[in-house]
Write an enzyme that holds these catalytic residues in place. Structure first.
Site, PDB file in Angstrom:
ATOM      1  N   TYR A  23      -2.057  -1.102  10.784  1.00 24.66           N
ATOM      2  CA  TYR A  23      -2.285  -1.644   9.435  1.00 24.66           C
ATOM      3  C   TYR A  23      -1.099  -1.308   8.531  1.00 24.66           C
ATOM      4  O   TYR A  23      -0.519  -2.181   7.889  1.00 24.66           O
ATOM      5  CB  TYR A  23      -3.597  -1.085   8.849  1.00 24.66           C
ATOM      6  CG  TYR A  23      -3.711  -1.349   7.367  1.00 24.66           C
ATOM      7  CD1 TYR A  23      -3.966  -2.620   6.890  1.00 24.66           C
ATOM      8  CD2 TYR A  23      -3.534  -0.305   6.438  1.00 24.66           C
ATOM      9  CE1 TYR A  23      -4.031  -2.870   5.526  1.00 24.66           C
ATOM     10  CE2 TYR A  23      -3.605  -0.552   5.074  1.00 24.66           C
ATOM     11  CZ  TYR A  23      -3.857  -1.839   4.626  1.00 24.66           C
ATOM     12  OH  TYR A  23      -3.916  -2.085   3.279  1.00 24.66           O
ATOM     13  N   LYS A  59       1.996  -3.741   6.734  1.00 24.01           N
ATOM     14  CA  LYS A  59       2.386  -3.800   5.315  1.00 24.01           C
ATOM     15  C   LYS A  59       3.893  -3.576   5.169  1.00 24.01           C
ATOM     16  O   LYS A  59       4.555  -4.267   4.404  1.00 24.01           O
ATOM     17  CB  LYS A  59       1.630  -2.741   4.504  1.00 24.01           C
ATOM     18  CG  LYS A  59       0.145  -3.000   4.375  1.00 24.01           C
ATOM     19  CD  LYS A  59      -0.107  -4.166   3.452  1.00 24.01           C
ATOM     20  CE  LYS A  59      -1.546  -4.616   3.492  1.00 24.01           C
ATOM     21  NZ  LYS A  59      -1.807  -5.867   2.793  1.00 24.01           N
ATOM     22  N   SER A  65       0.835  -1.203   0.000  1.00 23.36           N
ATOM     23  CA  SER A  65       0.000   0.000   0.000  1.00 23.36           C
ATOM     24  C   SER A  65       0.869   1.251   0.000  1.00 23.36           C
ATOM     25  O   SER A  65       1.976   1.249   0.551  1.00 23.36           O
ATOM     26  CB  SER A  65      -0.865  -0.018   1.262  1.00 23.36           C
ATOM     27  OG  SER A  65      -1.410   1.250   1.493  1.00 23.36           O
TER      28      SER A  65
HETATM   29  P1  NAD Z   1     -10.957  -7.376   1.159  1.00 19.61           P
HETATM   30  O1  NAD Z   1     -11.160  -7.378   2.626  1.00 19.61           O
HETATM   31  O2  NAD Z   1     -12.115  -7.141   0.271  1.00 19.61           O
HETATM   32  O3  NAD Z   1     -10.242  -8.737   0.696  1.00 19.61           O
HETATM   33  C1  NAD Z   1      -9.375  -9.467   1.540  1.00 19.61           C
HETATM   34  C2  NAD Z   1      -9.808 -10.918   1.489  1.00 19.61           C
HETATM   35  O4  NAD Z   1      -8.936 -11.686   2.329  1.00 19.61           O
HETATM   36  C3  NAD Z   1     -11.236 -11.137   2.014  1.00 19.61           C
HETATM   37  O5  NAD Z   1     -11.942 -11.937   1.091  1.00 19.61           O
HETATM   38  C4  NAD Z   1     -11.036 -11.859   3.343  1.00 19.61           C
HETATM   39  O6  NAD Z   1     -12.093 -12.762   3.594  1.00 19.61           O
HETATM   40  C5  NAD Z   1      -9.712 -12.574   3.111  1.00 19.61           C
HETATM   41  N1  NAD Z   1      -8.924 -12.826   4.329  1.00 19.61           N
HETATM   42  C6  NAD Z   1      -8.615 -11.943   5.319  1.00 19.61           C
HETATM   43  N2  NAD Z   1      -7.859 -12.542   6.249  1.00 19.61           N
HETATM   44  C7  NAD Z   1      -7.664 -13.825   5.834  1.00 19.61           C
HETATM   45  C8  NAD Z   1      -6.967 -14.929   6.362  1.00 19.61           C
HETATM   46  N3  NAD Z   1      -6.322 -14.850   7.533  1.00 19.61           N
HETATM   47  N4  NAD Z   1      -6.964 -16.091   5.666  1.00 19.61           N
HETATM   48  C9  NAD Z   1      -7.629 -16.188   4.483  1.00 19.61           C
HETATM   49  N5  NAD Z   1      -8.325 -15.178   3.935  1.00 19.61           N
HETATM   50  C10 NAD Z   1      -8.337 -14.005   4.601  1.00 19.61           C
HETATM   51  O7  NAD Z   1      -9.803  -6.299   0.864  1.00 19.61           O
HETATM   52  P2  NAD Z   1      -9.301  -5.694  -0.515  1.00 19.61           P
HETATM   53  O8  NAD Z   1      -9.708  -4.267  -0.558  1.00 19.61           O
HETATM   54  O9  NAD Z   1      -9.653  -6.584  -1.629  1.00 19.61           O
HETATM   55  O10 NAD Z   1      -7.741  -5.712  -0.245  1.00 19.61           O
HETATM   56  C11 NAD Z   1      -6.926  -6.800  -0.659  1.00 19.61           C
HETATM   57  C12 NAD Z   1      -5.506  -6.558  -0.184  1.00 19.61           C
HETATM   58  O11 NAD Z   1      -5.046  -5.305  -0.712  1.00 19.61           O
HETATM   59  C13 NAD Z   1      -5.374  -6.440   1.335  1.00 19.61           C
HETATM   60  O12 NAD Z   1      -4.170  -7.070   1.727  1.00 19.61           O
HETATM   61  C14 NAD Z   1      -5.310  -4.961   1.568  1.00 19.61           C
HETATM   62  O13 NAD Z   1      -4.594  -4.643   2.730  1.00 19.61           O
HETATM   63  C15 NAD Z   1      -4.553  -4.482   0.329  1.00 19.61           C
HETATM   64  N6  NAD Z   1      -4.817  -3.076  -0.003  1.00 19.61           N
HETATM   65  C16 NAD Z   1      -6.098  -2.658  -0.169  1.00 19.61           C
HETATM   66  C17 NAD Z   1      -6.351  -1.319  -0.466  1.00 19.61           C
HETATM   67  C18 NAD Z   1      -7.770  -0.812  -0.628  1.00 19.61           C
HETATM   68  O14 NAD Z   1      -7.964   0.402  -0.611  1.00 19.61           O
HETATM   69  N7  NAD Z   1      -8.771  -1.668  -0.803  1.00 19.61           N
HETATM   70  C19 NAD Z   1      -5.286  -0.415  -0.606  1.00 19.61           C
HETATM   71  C20 NAD Z   1      -3.979  -0.882  -0.435  1.00 19.61           C
HETATM   72  C21 NAD Z   1      -3.749  -2.230  -0.130  1.00 19.61           C
END
Ligand code: NAD
Ligand code: UDP
Length: 339
Positions: free
Chosen positions: A150, A154, A125
């Protein structure tokens, strides 16, 4: 490369990436514990692509479950989305966040190593740049102190992956630093479905527009920006998904690599609200509120490296981002159906 193992593949960014991979004829296994997603996503992916990804319900902290999933058929690379992502919640429950994100990533890498899998794309991120970086953010800038658990999780995972590459030249890692993903697949079948009250701007705006929330609070109107509200680099989630497919060939080269995935320009909160109102054809009631702790005035990417090395750029217009958000939200006012 043909079989991609996607942790967190039922989530927001993961599901769009799975669509992208299936459309490009990759074989995909989703590994997700569904703690922040719905099984309905799998049917929706099938509707969009005509293909059904393999699905394993499991937790990345469960090495035995991962090992059993890896043993089903050879895995060429892992794309690792699984983790918790709510900044405010991470301040209230730091142990939960370090356990899920950091311990989970360690267990994942250990289990990959034992299975002879050493290629991974990691969801990082822009937050790793910390509080004192100046825009536009560039990959070679030193990382700052994260303002919450958080962001720290990362940065720790990036460091762990980089150390792993230093220790063993067989590992290939691409850490993708996302800026602000918004929008939804153009079909309106998959999109962002946060549980409870959204923390992020776009899902908040669209829930106000659909009448599920009364009004948007705009956090701060006195920043040193053109209209006084914060600037962020919003990119379409389908462009972001495409970035993952384009990063796969980079894994052919061993070592640790980092890429910013953003558009390279910032929009203000007010610009986002106005763009959404134009597209949806309805007002988004809003009021100004005090600044939110930890918010930076302006964040956007220098995305040249991804363009030069991966041939990737995020070109979808703001208007299309809004149209796609609105199509998803109005067709699914309550998100995915719950069973
Ligand atoms: P999201 O919560 O929609 O997707 C994450 C998925 O991981 C979910 O389906 C959840 O059920 C699953 N999950 C969580 N913990 C788990 C575990 N211990 N074992 C198995 N599955 C697990 O989030 P997203 O927005 O799709 O983000 C995906 C990744 O991108 C994350 O790592 C997030 O930190 C990173 N990210 C997201 C953003 C954003 O703005 N959405 C920005 C930067 C980074
Ligand atoms: N924001 C806002 N009201 C909200 C949610 C967000 O004004 O209800 C603002 C927030 O202050 C920031 C921008 O919208 O300036 C993007 O916030 P988001 O949480 O989506 O992303 P991040 O802060 O992680 O960049």
């Amino acid at each position: 490369m043909s079989h991609i193992f996607v942790t967190g593949g039922a989530g927001y960014i993961g599901s769009h990436t799975v669509v992208e991979l299936l459309n490009a004829d990759f074989d995909v296994t989703i590994f997700d514990n569904l703690c922040n997603s719905s099984r309905v996503v799998l049917e929706r992916i099938q509707k969009i692509t005509g293909k059904t990804p393999d699905f394993v319900e499991g937790d990345i902290r469960d090495s035995a479950a991962l090992a059993a999933a890896f043993a089903r058929k050879p895995v060429d690379a892992v794309i690792h989305f699984a983790g918790l992502k709510a900044v405010g919640e991470s301040i209230e429950q730091p142990l939960e966040y370090y356990d899920n994100n950091v311990s989970g990533s360690i267990v994942l890498c250990e289990t990959m190593q034992a299975a002879g899998i050493r290629k991974i794309i990691f969801s990082s991120s822009a937050t790793v740049y910390g509080e004192s970086a100046s825009v536009p953010y560039k990959e070679d800038m030193p990382l700052g102190r994260a303002s919450n658990p958080y962001g720290a999780s990362k940065a720790m995972i990036e460091r762990m992956l980089s150390d792993l590459c230093d220790s063993d030249g067989r590992w290939s890692v691409a850490a993708l630093r996302y800026f602000n993903p918004v929008g939804a697949h153009k079909s309106g079948l998959i999109g962002e479905d946060p549980k409870g009250v959204p923390n992020n701007l776009m899902p908040f705006i669209s829930r106000v527009a659909v009448g599920k929330l009364p009004e948007l609070a705009i956090f701060g109107q006195d920043y040193d920006t053109p209209d006084g509200t914060c600037l962020r680099d919003y990119l379409h989630v389908s462009d972001l998904a495409d970035g993952h497919r384009r990063a796969l060939p980079a894994l052919e080269k061993p070592g640790f690599q980092v890429y910013n995935l953003g558009t390279g320009r910032g929009y203000s909160v007010i610009e986002m609200v106005q763009a959404f109102e134009r597209v949806a054809g309805r007002p988004v009631p809003h009021r100004f509120a005090p600044r939110r702790d930890g918010d930076l005035p302006a964040v956007w990417a220098n995305a040249d490296k991804a363009k030069t090395e991966l041939g990737w750029s995020a070109d979808t217009s703001l208007e299309t981002m809004m149209e796609d958000t609105w199509r998803w939200q109005s067709a699914n006012p309550d998100g995915y159906p719950q069973f």
